[in-house]
Write a protein that holds these residues in place. Sequence first.
Motif, PDB file in Angstrom:
ATOM      1  N   ASP A 140       0.843  -1.192   0.000  1.00 18.91           N
ATOM      2  CA  ASP A 140       0.000   0.000   0.000  1.00 18.91           C
ATOM      3  C   ASP A 140       0.893   1.263   0.000  1.00 18.91           C
ATOM      4  OD1 ASP A 140      -3.118   0.568   1.192  1.00 18.91           O
ATOM      5  OD2 ASP A 140      -1.627   2.171   1.376  1.00 18.91           O
ATOM      6  N   PRO A 141       0.609   2.194  -0.916  1.00 20.65           N
ATOM      7  CA  PRO A 141       1.486   3.375  -1.028  1.00 20.65           C
ATOM      8  C   PRO A 141       1.579   4.196   0.257  1.00 20.65           C
ATOM      9  CG  PRO A 141      -0.320   3.465  -2.657  1.00 20.65           C
ATOM     10  CD  PRO A 141      -0.473   2.181  -1.921  1.00 20.65           C
ATOM     11  N   THR A 142       0.607   4.033   1.150  1.00 23.50           N
ATOM     12  CA  THR A 142       0.662   4.804   2.402  1.00 23.50           C
ATOM     13  C   THR A 142       1.600   4.164   3.429  1.00 23.50           C
ATOM     14  OG1 THR A 142      -1.175   3.604   3.396  1.00 23.50           O
ATOM     15  CG2 THR A 142      -1.741   5.548   2.086  1.00 23.50           C
ATOM     16  N   LEU A 143       2.238   3.052   3.051  1.00 19.39           N
ATOM     17  CA  LEU A 143       3.108   2.357   4.016  1.00 19.39           C
ATOM     18  C   LEU A 143       4.594   2.664   3.782  1.00 19.39           C
ATOM     19  CD1 LEU A 143       1.278  -1.101   4.167  1.00 19.39           C
ATOM     20  CD2 LEU A 143       1.426   0.563   6.007  1.00 19.39           C
ATOM     21  N   GLU A 144       4.876   3.795   3.134  1.00 15.88           N
ATOM     22  CA  GLU A 144       6.268   4.085   2.796  1.00 15.88           C
ATOM     23  C   GLU A 144       7.207   4.088   4.015  1.00 15.88           C
ATOM     24  OE1 GLU A 144       6.972   7.342   0.144  1.00 15.88           O
ATOM     25  OE2 GLU A 144       9.130   7.168   0.424  1.00 15.88           O
ATOM     26  N   ARG A 145       6.716   4.577   5.147  1.00 15.44           N
ATOM     27  CA  ARG A 145       7.587   4.666   6.338  1.00 15.44           C
ATOM     28  C   ARG A 145       7.745   3.313   7.039  1.00 15.44           C
ATOM     29  NH1 ARG A 145      10.916   8.452   7.666  1.00 15.44           N
ATOM     30  NH2 ARG A 145      10.409   8.321   9.887  1.00 15.44           N
ATOM     31  N   VAL A 146       6.820   2.389   6.808  1.00 16.01           N
ATOM     32  CA  VAL A 146       6.798   1.163   7.615  1.00 16.01           C
ATOM     33  C   VAL A 146       6.725  -0.138   6.814  1.00 16.01           C
ATOM     34  CG1 VAL A 146       5.808   2.266   9.666  1.00 16.01           C
ATOM     35  CG2 VAL A 146       4.285   1.416   7.896  1.00 16.01           C
ATOM     36  N   GLY A 147       6.667  -0.031   5.486  1.00 20.19           N
ATOM     37  CA  GLY A 147       6.525  -1.234   4.655  1.00 20.19           C
ATOM     38  C   GLY A 147       7.683  -2.209   4.815  1.00 20.19           C
ATOM     39  N   VAL A 148       8.798  -1.730   5.345  1.00 18.32           N
ATOM     40  CA  VAL A 148       9.942  -2.601   5.591  1.00 18.32           C
ATOM     41  C   VAL A 148       9.601  -3.669   6.656  1.00 18.32           C
ATOM     42  CG1 VAL A 148      11.012  -1.117   7.355  1.00 18.32           C
ATOM     43  CG2 VAL A 148      12.475  -2.542   5.883  1.00 18.32           C
ATOM     44  N   LEU A 149       8.485  -3.465   7.349  1.00 16.04           N
ATOM     45  CA  LEU A 149       8.049  -4.469   8.337  1.00 16.04           C
ATOM     46  C   LEU A 149       7.290  -5.625   7.684  1.00 16.04           C
ATOM     47  CD1 LEU A 149       6.756  -2.042  11.130  1.00 16.04           C
ATOM     48  CD2 LEU A 149       8.883  -3.365  11.160  1.00 16.04           C
ATOM     49  N   LEU A 150       7.143  -5.577   6.368  1.00 15.26           N
ATOM     50  CA  LEU A 150       6.325  -6.619   5.722  1.00 15.26           C
ATOM     51  C   LEU A 150       6.933  -8.016   5.870  1.00 15.26           C
ATOM     52  CD1 LEU A 150       3.727  -7.100   4.061  1.00 15.26           C
ATOM     53  CD2 LEU A 150       5.167  -7.169   2.062  1.00 15.26           C
ATOM     54  N   GLU A 151       8.238  -8.138   5.681  1.00 17.45           N
ATOM     55  CA  GLU A 151       8.830  -9.485   5.754  1.00 17.45           C
ATOM     56  C   GLU A 151       8.637 -10.088   7.142  1.00 17.45           C
ATOM     57  OE1 GLU A 151      11.486 -12.889   6.056  1.00 17.45           O
ATOM     58  OE2 GLU A 151      11.565 -11.096   7.279  1.00 17.45           O
ATOM     59  N   PRO A 152       9.021  -9.390   8.230  1.00 13.31           N
ATOM     60  CA  PRO A 152       8.731 -10.006   9.538  1.00 13.31           C
ATOM     61  C   PRO A 152       7.236 -10.248   9.760  1.00 13.31           C
ATOM     62  CG  PRO A 152       9.745  -7.805   9.804  1.00 13.31           C
ATOM     63  CD  PRO A 152       9.847  -8.167   8.357  1.00 13.31           C
ATOM     64  N   THR A 153       6.381  -9.390   9.189  1.00 19.41           N
ATOM     65  CA  THR A 153       4.937  -9.625   9.351  1.00 19.41           C
ATOM     66  C   THR A 153       4.512 -10.880   8.595  1.00 19.41           C
ATOM     67  OG1 THR A 153       4.651  -7.220   9.496  1.00 19.41           O
ATOM     68  CG2 THR A 153       2.659  -8.515   9.217  1.00 19.41           C
TER      69      THR A 153
END
Length: 351
Positions: A140-153
């Motif tokens: 989601d484009p609004t996750l620019e600050r936190v999308g790096v958490l996707l792999e652990p999620t």
Amino acid sequence: MRALTVLPGQPGSAKLEQVPEPDPRDGAVLVGTLAVGVCGTDVEIVRGGYGWAPPGKDRLILGHESLGRVLDAPAGSGVERGDLVVGIVRRPDPEPCPSCALGEWDMCRNGRYTERGIKELDGYACEHFRIEPEYVVKVDPTLERVGVLLEPTSIVAKAWEQIDRIGARAYWRPRRALITGAGPIGLLAALLAAQRDLDVHVLDLAKEGPKPDLVADLGATYHTGSLEEAIEDADVVVEATGVGQLVVDAIRHNAPSGIVCLTGVSSGGRTIEVDPAETATRFVLENDVVFGTVNANRRHYRAAAEALAQADRDWLERIITRRVPPEQWSDALEHRPDDVKTVIDFSPSRA
Ligand code: BGC
């Protein structure tokens, strides 16, 4: 371009160095890296205890928790220039085994899978990376600050999926979940538990720092001390520390038909006394299940992307407790008391 590389098996060999731009044969999608998360696996690789270089090479580019922006992608690849994306970590084994053949490479049967930044494939801790379209996940484009958490999620999305599947063996209406360890995996597991409306409890050693508030802000209960004191009747325990005593306590103290999911790895070295027959008997008499889980497939990345899209952005940002520039990569690998997730900031605006 700059890349964080290591000579696997050689402690002290990690360095930030200039390497050639990624080879077009590595994948049709070219991504400009924004951030790379650091976890225990990276620390272990840098210590020389884990990791394998790509065949024919000495050094491995580190980094498996990625976030980047597509710079170039062919038509029909499912992504386009400007999309915010994350790269999947694992690739199927070459055989492939029946699980890998079905896209369930996280359940690889022969161990010949490869992993970016970990096992025989260069990772994402570099300014640009190339990737095959089928291993790109759009965020989601609004996750620019936190999308790096996707792999652990994705790791905890898989854990919860597996818990559901195991629970489905009989009547299953879980009420209470206990998460041991309030690191990134534990907190993200707690987030997903809260999204399932469970009564969530989190156990950690930290009495100060950001963890108690992060847990409270999920509407969950934070505990320090022993597991037995914290809660005895969790329907689900997600163990996210790998600490032997907690693993044993989680197995011994849960609700009847309880499910204990082990996500933590440890290099071992500490022994504790356990009576295996007595522990097994408890298991049998309560229909308990204990299982381990690792890695994630595309289905789990999608579930993780949805979970992050639904989560409170400020809460997610508070999990990222430090962002360091690539030149300070060694600080990123150092664990400080108030750290939850440390991220290496590769964004061009930083350079
Ligand atoms: C990664 C997994 C990987 C595992 C073992 C973890 O840190 O998140 O994707 O499978 O290490 O290499």
